[in-house]
Structure formats: structure tokens, C-alpha cells
Design a protein around this motif. Structure first.
Motif, PDB file in Angstrom:
ATOM      1  N   GLU A   1      40.555  32.583  45.042  1.00 47.26           N
ATOM      2  CA  GLU A   1      40.647  32.252  46.459  1.00 47.26           C
ATOM      3  C   GLU A   1      42.070  32.312  46.988  1.00 47.26           C
ATOM      4  N   ARG A   2      43.035  32.007  46.143  1.00 45.89           N
ATOM      5  CA  ARG A   2      44.427  31.970  46.590  1.00 45.89           C
ATOM      6  C   ARG A   2      45.211  33.211  46.172  1.00 45.89           C
ATOM      7  N   TYR A   3      44.545  34.154  45.567  1.00 44.34           N
ATOM      8  CA  TYR A   3      45.234  35.353  45.097  1.00 44.34           C
ATOM      9  C   TYR A   3      45.845  36.126  46.263  1.00 44.34           C
ATOM     10  N   ASP A   4      47.119  36.464  46.136  1.00 45.26           N
ATOM     11  CA  ASP A   4      47.831  37.236  47.148  1.00 45.26           C
ATOM     12  C   ASP A   4      48.426  38.457  46.459  1.00 45.26           C
ATOM     13  N   PRO A   5      47.969  39.665  46.796  1.00 46.60           N
ATOM     14  CA  PRO A   5      48.491  40.861  46.131  1.00 46.60           C
ATOM     15  C   PRO A   5      50.000  41.005  46.235  1.00 46.60           C
ATOM     16  N   ALA A   6      50.575  40.475  47.313  1.00 43.30           N
ATOM     17  CA  ALA A   6      52.019  40.601  47.496  1.00 43.30           C
ATOM     18  C   ALA A   6      52.793  39.697  46.556  1.00 43.30           C
ATOM     19  N   GLY A   7      52.090  38.769  45.931  1.00 46.08           N
ATOM     20  CA  GLY A   7      52.768  37.866  44.994  1.00 46.08           C
ATOM     21  C   GLY A   7      53.094  36.546  45.646  1.00 46.08           C
ATOM     22  N   ASP A   8      53.171  35.542  44.816  1.00 42.16           N
ATOM     23  CA  ASP A   8      53.506  34.207  45.310  1.00 42.16           C
ATOM     24  C   ASP A   8      54.997  34.086  45.557  1.00 42.16           C
TER      25      ASP A   8
END
Length: 222
Positions: free
Chosen positions: A63-70
Motif C-alpha cells: 500500500e505504501r510502495y512508491d516506485p520513486a523510492g522513500d
């Protein structure tokens, strides 16, 4: 697989990837169904190793996955402010003032040994165990207990570190301190106690009489 503009889709472990007409991978897509929800997201990866790294991040928290990175987290250091927060928590948990003073003293000792080291990068082998060498059992007992307490608080209450970032979780036991009475008698002769009681006034006389009759520790009497 479907084709477009001379390219083609091919499967990979995480979903599918688009191959350009020249045979180069243009993009890896994660296509997964997790908890009844369908996910399809393009990753920035253009190699298998990078794609698998993205897949591991996705599987850790879809749900919190962001392809741009954390966004990188700021460093977490054993500062006076952090110690003050922990001691406030310790007080709220009902720990006594003497124990909190000892915690503060020991945390200052640890702060010197962990100076400039991000607490999320503290290593048991490189930082903790070397600092504990050549210490007597009582010192090791207290310093280990306080350090474990700090990291447990950071992990379970403050939520500033993960289990993987806790260098002592499941790896470091609090050593048993050798009881002082095993090497040195703490018994005070009864006639000495009675002589002292004769010269005391309330409430000290009553406290000492209670202690003599029950064997309670001074902290319990207080």
C-alpha cells in the motif's frame, strides 16, 4: 504476449516487462494481487537486479510502495533530547527516580561510545560488544539493560527504528549481576540496630523498626 510498435511484453517474477524492438528492456511492471487488491505499477528499474529490489520493497508494504523510492530518513543519534524523551517515558512507566538517574548516567556513557553513529546503523559486533569488554558483571548488567530498554522503546513505542535496525533484538541477553552478599556480608548485628533506634526520632525510628522486622530493602521502605 501482446505487441506494439515492434516491441513485446514478456513475463518476469514480479509481473511483466516491456521489451523494445531492439531487444532492450524498457520497463519492468509489478503486477500482483495482494489481499484481494490488484496492483499494477511501473518501476524505474531497467535490469533484473534492480527490478527484484523494487519487488522486495513492494512486497514489504504494497500500500505504501512508491516506485520513486522513500525519502531518506534523518539520522537518529543518542542526543540529550532523545535521552530526555526516553526518561519521560521511563517515568510514565512508573520507574523510580533513582533508577531514572542511573538510566541517565548510563545513557551518557553510551552516548560517548556511540557518538556520531546513527542508531539505525549501530552494530552489535562493531559497537556494542567492544564497549562492554572488561566490565564487571554489575556494570554489564545495568548497561545492557538500559541499552536494550532504549532500543525496545525506539522500536515498539517511538516507532523510529525497525526490528532489523535494532542491534540487540534477540541477540543480547542481560547478564546476571553477581549478588553482593555472595562476596560481602550485609548483615548488621541486631544490637547495633537497637542502639541506633534508641537515638532516632519518628519517622526514621519507625522506618528502621519496620525494616528490621521485615527485611525489606531501603527502597521498599521509602
Amino acid at each position: 504476449m501482446g505487441k506494439r510498435d515492434g516491441g513485446r511484453w514478456e513475463p518476469w517474477e514480479g509481473g511483466r516487462k516491456w521489451i523494445d524492438a531492439d531487444g532492450k528492456v524498457a520497463a519492468f511492471y509489478i503486477r500482483k494481487r495482494v489481499g484481494g487488491r490488484r496492483y499494477e505499477v511501473r518501476t524505474p528499474a531497467t535490469s533484473e537486479s534492480a527490478a527484484h529490489a523494487q519487488l522486495r520493497r513492494f512486497e514489504a508494504d504494497p500500500e505504501r510502495y512508491d516506485p520513486a523510492g522513500d525519502a531518506p530518513r534523518e539520522g537518529l543519534f543518542l542526543t540529550e533530547e532523545l535521552v530526555a524523551e526516553y526518561l519521560a517515558y521511563s517515568a510514565a512507566e512508573g520507574n523510580s527516580a533513582p533508577w531514572r538517574r542511573k538510566q541517565k548516567h548510563i545513557l551518557a556513557w553510551w552516548a560517548e561510545r556511540l557518538d556520531g553513529i546513527d542508531l539505525r546503523r549501530v552494530s552489535l559486533a562493531d559497537h556494542v560488544l567492544p564497549a562492554m569488554k572488561r566490565r564487571d558483571a554489575t556494570a554489564k548488567h545495568h548497561r545492557t539493560a538500559v541499552l536494550k530498554g532504549l532500543f525496545t522503546w525506539l522500536r515498539t513505542e517511538a516507532h523510529r527504528i525497525t526490528t532489523a535496525e535494532d542491534p540487540v533484538f534477540g541477540q543480547l541477553k542481560v547478564p546476571q549481576a553477581r549478588a553482593a552478599q555472595l562476596t560481602k556480608s550485609k548483615i548488621v548485628p541486631r544490637d547495633h540496630v537497637l542502639l541506633v533506634i534508641e537515638h532516632l526520632s519518628a519517622p526514621w525510628r519507625d522506618a528502621l523498626m519496620l525494616q528490621a522486622g521485615t527485611g525489606w530493602h531501603t527502597t521498599e521502605i521509602l
